[in-house]
Design an enzyme around this catalytic site. Structure first.
Site, PDB file in Angstrom:
ATOM      1  N   GLU A  93       3.234  -2.068 -13.715  1.00 45.81           N
ATOM      2  CA  GLU A  93       4.604  -2.487 -14.044  1.00 45.81           C
ATOM      3  C   GLU A  93       5.510  -1.295 -14.357  1.00 45.81           C
ATOM      4  OE1 GLU A  93       5.435  -6.191 -15.653  1.00 45.81           O
ATOM      5  OE2 GLU A  93       3.489  -7.054 -15.134  1.00 45.81           O
ATOM      6  N   PRO A 150       0.819  -1.226   0.000  1.00 44.32           N
ATOM      7  CA  PRO A 150       0.000   0.000   0.000  1.00 44.32           C
ATOM      8  C   PRO A 150       0.850   1.273   0.000  1.00 44.32           C
ATOM      9  CG  PRO A 150      -0.941  -1.620   1.491  1.00 44.32           C
ATOM     10  CD  PRO A 150       0.361  -2.203   1.000  1.00 44.32           C
ATOM     11  N   GLN A 162     -13.881   7.778 -30.547  1.00 46.17           N
ATOM     12  CA  GLN A 162     -14.322   8.964 -31.301  1.00 46.17           C
ATOM     13  C   GLN A 162     -14.868   8.570 -32.676  1.00 46.17           C
ATOM     14  OE1 GLN A 162     -14.201  11.712 -29.542  1.00 46.17           O
ATOM     15  NE2 GLN A 162     -15.200  12.965 -31.086  1.00 46.17           N
ATOM     16  N   GLY A 209     -21.302   7.969 -30.779  1.00 42.31           N
ATOM     17  CA  GLY A 209     -22.147   7.529 -29.661  1.00 42.31           C
ATOM     18  C   GLY A 209     -22.100   6.023 -29.476  1.00 42.31           C
TER      19      GLY A 209
HETATM   20  N1  CAA Z   1      17.973  -5.129 -13.505  1.00 37.36           N
HETATM   21  C1  CAA Z   1      18.864  -5.411 -12.525  1.00 37.36           C
HETATM   22  N2  CAA Z   1      19.314  -4.496 -11.647  1.00 37.36           N
HETATM   23  C2  CAA Z   1      18.836  -3.243 -11.767  1.00 37.36           C
HETATM   24  C3  CAA Z   1      17.901  -2.869 -12.754  1.00 37.36           C
HETATM   25  C4  CAA Z   1      17.480  -3.880 -13.664  1.00 37.36           C
HETATM   26  N3  CAA Z   1      16.605  -3.593 -14.626  1.00 37.36           N
HETATM   27  N4  CAA Z   1      17.606  -1.573 -12.628  1.00 37.36           N
HETATM   28  C5  CAA Z   1      18.333  -1.108 -11.604  1.00 37.36           C
HETATM   29  N5  CAA Z   1      19.068  -2.133 -11.082  1.00 37.36           N
HETATM   30  C6  CAA Z   1      19.995  -2.050  -9.952  1.00 37.36           C
HETATM   31  C7  CAA Z   1      20.719  -0.715  -9.914  1.00 37.36           C
HETATM   32  O1  CAA Z   1      21.898  -0.762 -10.694  1.00 37.36           O
HETATM   33  C8  CAA Z   1      21.010  -0.554  -8.433  1.00 37.36           C
HETATM   34  O2  CAA Z   1      22.125  -1.333  -8.073  1.00 37.36           O
HETATM   35  P1  CAA Z   1      23.567  -0.646  -7.671  1.00 37.36           P
HETATM   36  O3  CAA Z   1      23.268   0.319  -6.557  1.00 37.36           O
HETATM   37  O4  CAA Z   1      24.424  -1.806  -7.267  1.00 37.36           O
HETATM   38  O5  CAA Z   1      24.013   0.049  -8.931  1.00 37.36           O
HETATM   39  C9  CAA Z   1      19.797  -1.201  -7.759  1.00 37.36           C
HETATM   40  O6  CAA Z   1      19.229  -2.095  -8.738  1.00 37.36           O
HETATM   41  C10 CAA Z   1      18.738  -0.226  -7.321  1.00 37.36           C
HETATM   42  O7  CAA Z   1      18.349   0.513  -8.454  1.00 37.36           O
HETATM   43  P2  CAA Z   1      17.917   2.034  -8.359  1.00 37.36           P
HETATM   44  O8  CAA Z   1      18.948   2.796  -7.599  1.00 37.36           O
HETATM   45  O9  CAA Z   1      17.604   2.503  -9.734  1.00 37.36           O
HETATM   46  O10 CAA Z   1      16.613   1.912  -7.453  1.00 37.36           O
HETATM   47  P3  CAA Z   1      15.490   2.998  -7.066  1.00 37.36           P
HETATM   48  O11 CAA Z   1      15.040   2.733  -5.685  1.00 37.36           O
HETATM   49  O12 CAA Z   1      15.946   4.357  -7.447  1.00 37.36           O
HETATM   50  O13 CAA Z   1      14.221   2.543  -7.964  1.00 37.36           O
HETATM   51  C11 CAA Z   1      12.808   2.422  -9.846  1.00 37.36           C
HETATM   52  C12 CAA Z   1      14.227   2.397  -9.273  1.00 37.36           C
HETATM   53  C13 CAA Z   1      13.070   2.321 -11.344  1.00 37.36           C
HETATM   54  C14 CAA Z   1      12.018   3.669  -9.539  1.00 37.36           C
HETATM   55  C15 CAA Z   1      12.046   1.176  -9.337  1.00 37.36           C
HETATM   56  O14 CAA Z   1      11.685   1.315  -7.973  1.00 37.36           O
HETATM   57  C16 CAA Z   1      10.813   0.878 -10.160  1.00 37.36           C
HETATM   58  O15 CAA Z   1      10.922   0.284 -11.226  1.00 37.36           O
HETATM   59  N6  CAA Z   1       9.612   1.269  -9.665  1.00 37.36           N
HETATM   60  C17 CAA Z   1       8.368   0.884 -10.274  1.00 37.36           C
HETATM   61  C18 CAA Z   1       7.842  -0.343  -9.596  1.00 37.36           C
HETATM   62  C19 CAA Z   1       7.083  -1.224 -10.514  1.00 37.36           C
HETATM   63  O16 CAA Z   1       7.324  -1.308 -11.704  1.00 37.36           O
HETATM   64  N7  CAA Z   1       6.169  -1.966  -9.934  1.00 37.36           N
HETATM   65  C20 CAA Z   1       5.424  -2.930 -10.654  1.00 37.36           C
HETATM   66  C21 CAA Z   1       4.822  -3.873  -9.701  1.00 37.36           C
HETATM   67  S1  CAA Z   1       4.535  -5.421 -10.397  1.00 37.36           S
HETATM   68  C22 CAA Z   1       3.049  -5.354 -11.163  1.00 37.36           C
HETATM   69  O17 CAA Z   1       2.462  -4.330 -11.404  1.00 37.36           O
HETATM   70  C23 CAA Z   1       2.672  -6.702 -11.565  1.00 37.36           C
HETATM   71  C24 CAA Z   1       1.284  -6.964 -11.843  1.00 37.36           C
HETATM   72  O18 CAA Z   1       0.647  -7.699 -11.124  1.00 37.36           O
HETATM   73  C25 CAA Z   1       0.709  -6.445 -13.085  1.00 37.36           C
END
Ligand code: CAA
Length: 380
Positions: free
Chosen positions: A364, A128, A337, A341
Site C-alpha cells: 500500500e 507485474p 532480541q 534464542g
Molecule cells: N486522492 C485523490 N487524488 C489524488 C491523490 C489522492 N490521495 N493523490 C494524488 N491525486 C491526484 C493528483 O492531484 C493528480 O491529479 P492532477 O494532475 O489533476 O493534480 C493525480 O492524482 C495523479 O497524481 P500524481 O501526479 O501524484 O501521480 P504519480 O503517477 O506521480 O503517482 C504515487 C503518485 C504517489 C507514486 C502513486 O503512484 C502511488 O501511491 N504509488 C504506490 C502504489 C501503491 O500504493 N500501491 C498499493 C497497491 S494496493 C495493495 O497493496 C493492496 C493490497 O492488497 C494489500
C-alpha cells in the site's frame, strides 16, 4: 481538544478484542502454517460486523467511521495480521471506495453482500511492471456494446483466490496522458474470463492469500464502471489514503503484540539471578517501544479523524503509515532480541511478528512512496 475515545469507539475496540482473543489467538499459528484463514474465522468476523463497519446502515453496515475501523484493525492485527490485511482491504479499498465513489445503484447492489460477508472484496491495481509506479498499469479496458472488455494480469492481490468482488483498474484510453485514461471496474468472481493466477509463498501475513488475478476478455457492464471512465487513478489514490490507515493500524497491532509479549517474557526470564526486565538494557528498550507505540497511535487516530471529518488527509495518512510501520519494525527487531534464542524459534510468537511486520513497510505504498507523497505536499 479531546483525546479520549467516545463510548462507541470503545465498544468497537472491545468487541474486536473479544473476537481476536477468542478466534484469532488460538487459530493464528495454524493459519500461518497452512497459509490460509479458515472460512469459520472469516464468518465469525462477518458475524461480529467487521466486514461492514464503515458501510452505511441503509446498505447493511454499521455506518461507522475510519477511526472505528482503525481501532478494530489494531485489535485484529494484535493476534493475526493476515486476517488484519484481509479485513483492511475489504473495508477500506472496496467497501469505502464504493461508499465514496460508487453510484447509488452500485452501492445498493454490492454493499449489502460485502457488508454481510457473503462477498469478500479484493483490490486489483498493481501489475507485474507497475508497483510503486501505479499509473503505469497496462491492463486494458476496451469499449464494447453495453460495457467494457478487460484483459491483463494483476499482481499481489490480497484475497485474490477467495474474493467475491474485485475492484479492477484498467486503461480505458491508452492515448491519454499517464494516469488519466484509467477506469475503475467492479468485477464479480463469477465473471467469465477472470481467474486467480500464481499464489505467492510469503515470509509473513501468511494466513492471507496473495495471488495474481488473470483477466481474459472479461465483460463488465457499463453499470459496473465506477465514476468517470478516465478518472480511475484518482479514485485509486483516494482509496489508498484509507488503505494506508488500515496498514498503519496493522502496524499498531503488531507493535503492541511485540511490546506485550516482550514485557511478559522480560518479567519471567531470569538471568544473573534476576528477571531480565530489571536490567536497564531491557527496561529501556521496553520504554522506547511503548513510547513509539503511543506516538504512532496518535498519528493514526488523528489522520483517521481528519478523514472522518471530510478534511484533506493524504499527507497525514502517509505520515501515519510511514511512522507506524517503521516503529513496528523497530519493535519487532527489539522483541526478538529481548527473547534471545527463544525469539528465533516458533515456540514464541515474536518470530511471527517479526515476519509480519516487514510487509507494513512494503505494501500500500512502500516507505519511500510515503516519503514521496509527504515531501510533495510539504514542498508544494
Ligand atoms: N486522492 C485523490 N487524488 C489524488 C491523490 C489522492 N490521495 N493523490 C494524488 N491525486 C491526484 C493528483 O492531484 C493528480 O491529479 P492532477 O494532475 O489533476 O493534480 C493525480 O492524482 C495523479 O497524481 P500524481 O501526479 O501524484 O501521480 P504519480 O503517477 O506521480 O503517482 C504515487 C503518485 C504517489 C507514486 C502513486 O503512484 C502511488 O501511491 N504509488 C504506490 C502504489 C501503491 O500504493 N500501491 C498499493 C497497491 S494496493 C495493495 O497493496 C493492496 C493490497 O492488497 C494489500
Amino acid at each position: 481538544m479531546e483525546f479520549s475515545l467516545e463510548e462507541e469507539h470503545e465498544m468497537i475496540r472491545d468487541s474486536a478484542r473479544e473476537y481476536a482473543e477468542r478466534v484469532l489467538k488460538p487459530e493464528s499459528p495454524e493459519w500461518d502454517r497452512v497459509e490460509s484463514l479458515s472460512d469459520e474465522g472469516l464468518a465469525a468476523a462477518a458475524e461480529a460486523g467487521f466486514m461492514g463497519l464503515t458501510t452505511p446502515e441503509e446498505n447493511g453496515g454499521a455506518g461507522l467511521g475510519n477511526l472505528h475501523a482503525c481501532l478494530m484493525l489494531e485489535e485484529i492485527n494484535r493476534w493475526d495480521a493476515g486476517m488484519g490485511v484481509t479485513l483492511s482491504v475489504h473495508n477500506s479499498l472496496v467497501c469505502s471506495l464504493l461508499v465514496r465513489h460508487g453510484s447509488q445503484d452500485q452501492r445498493d447492489r454490492w454493499l449489502p453482500r460485502l457488508a454481510s460477508g457473503e462477498l469478500l472484496g479484493a483490490y486489483c491495481l498493481t501489475e507485474p511492471q507497475a508497483g510503486s509506479d501505479a499509473a503505469a498499469i497496462k491492463c486494458r479496458a476496451e469499449k464494447v456494446e453495453g460495457g467494457w472488455k478487460l484483459t491483463g494480469t494483476k499482481a499481489w492481490v490480497t484475497s485474490g483466490d477467495r474474493a467475491g468482488l474485485y475492484v479492477v483498474y484498467a486503461v480505458t484510453d491508452p492515448e491519454a496522458r499517464k494516469g488519466y485514461g484509467i477506469g475503475t471496474f467492479l468485477v464479480p468472481a463469477t465473471a467469465d474470463g477472470l481467474r486467480p493466477g500464481k499464489k505467492e509463498e510469503k515470509m509473513g501475513i501468511r494466513s492471507s492469500t496473495t495471488t495474481e488475478v488473470l483477466l481474459e476478455d472479461v465483460f463488465v457492464p457499463d453499470e459496473d464502471l465506477v465514476g468517470d471512465p478516465l478518472g480511475g487513478f484518482k479514485i485509486a489514490l483516494d482509496a489508498l489514503d484509507g488503505g494506508r490507515l488500515g496498514i498503519a493500524s496493522q502496524a499498531l497491532g503488531i507493535h503492541r503484540a511485540c511490546l506485550e509479549d516482550s514485557i511478559r517474557y522480560a518479567k519471567e526470564r531470569q538471568q544473573f539471578g534476576k528477571p531480565i526486565a530489571e536490567f536497564q538494557a531491557i527496561a529501556w528498550k521496553l520504554a522506547d517501544m511503548a513510547t513509539a507505540l503511543e506516538a504512532s497511535r496518535l498519528l493514526v487516530h488523528r489522520a483517521a479523524w481528519l478523514r472522518d471529518q471530510g478534511e484533506p488527509c493524504t499527507k497525514e495518512c502517509s505520515m501515519a503509515k510511514l511512522a507506524a510501520s517503521r516503529a513496528c519494525n523497530d519493535a519487532a527487531q527489539d522483541a526478538v532480541q529481548i527473547h534471545g534464542g527463544a525469539g528465533y524459534t516458533t515456540e514464541f510468537r515474536v518470530e511471527k511478528y517479526f515476519r509480519d511486520a516487514r510487509i507494513t513497510e512494503i505494501y500500500e505504498g512502500a516507505t519511500d512512496i510515503q516519503r514521496l507523497v509527504i515531501s510533495r505536499k510539504i514542498l508544494r
